[in-house]
Design a protein around this motif. Sequence first.
Motif, short mmCIF file in Angstrom:
data_model
loop_
_atom_site.label_atom_id
_atom_site.label_comp_id
_atom_site.label_asym_id
_atom_site.label_seq_id
_atom_site.Cartn_x
_atom_site.Cartn_y
_atom_site.Cartn_z
N LYS A 88 0.31 -1.22 0.07
CA LYS A 88 -0.32 -0.09 0.51
C LYS A 88 1.29 1.42 -0.09
O LYS A 88 -0.02 2.70 0.31
N GLN A 91 -0.98 3.27 -2.16
CA GLN A 91 -1.92 4.40 -1.68
C GLN A 91 -1.64 5.40 -1.28
O GLN A 91 -2.20 6.23 -0.92
N ILE A 122 -8.14 1.49 -7.46
CA ILE A 122 -7.33 2.55 -6.33
C ILE A 122 -8.25 4.04 -7.23
O ILE A 122 -8.14 4.14 -5.76
#
Length: 152
Positions: A88, A91, A122
């Motif tokens: 992640k 992100q 995403i």
Amino acid sequence: MKIVSFQQTYKKAFFDLNIEWLETFFYVENFDREVLSNPEKYILNPGGHIFFAIEKEVVLGTVALMKRNDALFELTKMAVLPNQRGKKIGQQLIQYCIDFAKETNFDLFLYSNTILENAIYIYRKYGFIEVPVEPDSPYERSNIKMILPLKS
């Protein structure tokens, strides 16, 4: 992990991470090589930004915001070290850019390719919506354009 702005120390990592990502998933276009080789000229000097995810002085990932005008920046040149993917980091970089755009009062857009299903998922999760790709898109490989209106 911390996210920091561009420093000359990390310039090679910006180039290397992005070239590796492009070679893994697509191919390197002339436009990519030109921008990645000279981020000061193409990204920073015109008013853009480059951020790095750093841990123990190791660059784990990077992302750029290329200024298109005062109210619109392209989220681009995002790449994460191969052995750090799935953690992640991308992100976190996206969220950092969104927060930065909100604070600085501009909208974001990006180009991508629908074969990157996880990335598209995403982007949608963070509120990006699909718009038509213009015929003179700067990337041959892109077949999707997405925007995230943030300006107040």
